[in-house]
Design a protein around this motif. Structure first.
Motif, mmCIF file in Angstrom:
data_model
loop_
_atom_site.group_PDB
_atom_site.id
_atom_site.type_symbol
_atom_site.label_atom_id
_atom_site.label_comp_id
_atom_site.label_asym_id
_atom_site.label_seq_id
_atom_site.Cartn_x
_atom_site.Cartn_y
_atom_site.Cartn_z
ATOM 1 N N UNK A 22 0.825 -1.208 0.000
ATOM 2 C CA UNK A 22 0.000 0.000 0.000
ATOM 3 C C UNK A 22 0.859 1.258 0.000
ATOM 4 N N UNK A 23 0.302 2.350 -0.520
ATOM 5 C CA UNK A 23 0.957 3.658 -0.470
ATOM 6 C C UNK A 23 0.321 4.457 0.661
ATOM 7 N N UNK A 24 1.144 5.234 1.350
ATOM 8 C CA UNK A 24 0.683 6.042 2.476
ATOM 9 C C UNK A 24 1.132 7.485 2.283
ATOM 10 N N UNK A 25 0.230 8.417 2.492
ATOM 11 C CA UNK A 25 0.519 9.837 2.327
ATOM 12 C C UNK A 25 0.370 10.558 3.661
ATOM 13 N N UNK A 26 1.184 11.598 3.867
ATOM 14 C CA UNK A 26 1.004 12.487 5.013
ATOM 15 C C UNK A 26 0.250 13.692 4.482
ATOM 16 N N UNK A 52 -2.089 10.485 8.415
ATOM 17 C CA UNK A 52 -1.538 9.490 7.498
ATOM 18 C C UNK A 52 -2.723 8.829 6.795
ATOM 19 N N UNK A 53 -2.696 8.850 5.453
ATOM 20 C CA UNK A 53 -3.835 8.422 4.636
ATOM 21 C C UNK A 53 -3.423 7.294 3.693
ATOM 22 N N UNK A 54 -4.219 6.227 3.647
ATOM 23 C CA UNK A 54 -4.009 5.145 2.683
ATOM 24 C C UNK A 54 -4.361 5.681 1.300
ATOM 25 N N UNK A 55 -3.527 5.384 0.291
ATOM 26 C CA UNK A 55 -3.744 5.936 -1.043
ATOM 27 C C UNK A 55 -3.647 4.860 -2.110
ATOM 28 N N UNK A 56 -4.734 4.665 -2.852
ATOM 29 C CA UNK A 56 -4.671 3.778 -4.007
ATOM 30 C C UNK A 56 -5.055 4.517 -5.283
ATOM 31 N N UNK A 57 -5.137 5.854 -5.197
ATOM 32 C CA UNK A 57 -5.469 6.670 -6.361
ATOM 33 C C UNK A 57 -4.251 7.339 -6.991
ATOM 34 N N UNK A 58 -3.138 7.351 -6.293
ATOM 35 C CA UNK A 58 -1.925 7.940 -6.856
ATOM 36 C C UNK A 58 -1.726 9.408 -6.530
ATOM 37 N N UNK A 59 -2.135 9.846 -5.352
ATOM 38 C CA UNK A 59 -1.913 11.228 -4.933
ATOM 39 C C UNK A 59 -0.434 11.536 -4.821
ATOM 40 N N UNK A 60 -0.049 12.746 -5.223
ATOM 41 C CA UNK A 60 1.354 13.123 -5.197
ATOM 42 C C UNK A 60 1.626 14.314 -4.307
ATOM 43 N N UNK A 61 2.889 14.562 -4.055
ATOM 44 C CA UNK A 61 3.328 15.669 -3.212
ATOM 45 C C UNK A 61 2.771 16.995 -3.722
#
Length: 101
Positions: A22-26, A52-61
């Protein structure tokens, strides 16, 4: 759903098997001050704690996302997994015009 700006990523060395890869975003959540700026560039970091958010859509910085918190965040998974927030939308533009007195 709340809106916020992606300010970083998290890399895990171990995770629950249902979340492997999984990808995780702050994310810095938007506050009232962010919306009251209208079309101006949003303020920097929020005074609210980052999430901290689980990401499966491909959010970027630097991107604005819509995220869902709480029990609803685990709803897309079968069986349920232990997460508190999930990326639900990649936001292209925000238009907000507060009422004038």
């Amino acid at each position: 759903m709340r809106l916020g700006a992606v300010i970083g990523r998290v890399t895990l060395s171990k995770t629950v098997s249902g979340l492997a890869g999984a990808r995780w975003l702050i994310v810095s959540p938007f506050t009232r001050e962010h919306y009251q700026r209208g079309k101006e560039t949003p303020l920097g970091l929020s005074k609210d704690p980052s999430v901290v958010v689980y990401d499966d859509l491909g959010g970027g910085l630097g991107q604005t996302i819509g995220f869902i918190e709480g029990r609803e965040a685990a709803s897309p998974f079968d069986p349920p997994v232990p997460i508190d927030a999930i990326n639900a939308a990649l936001v292209d533009e925000i238009y907000y015009q507060p009422f004038s007195k």
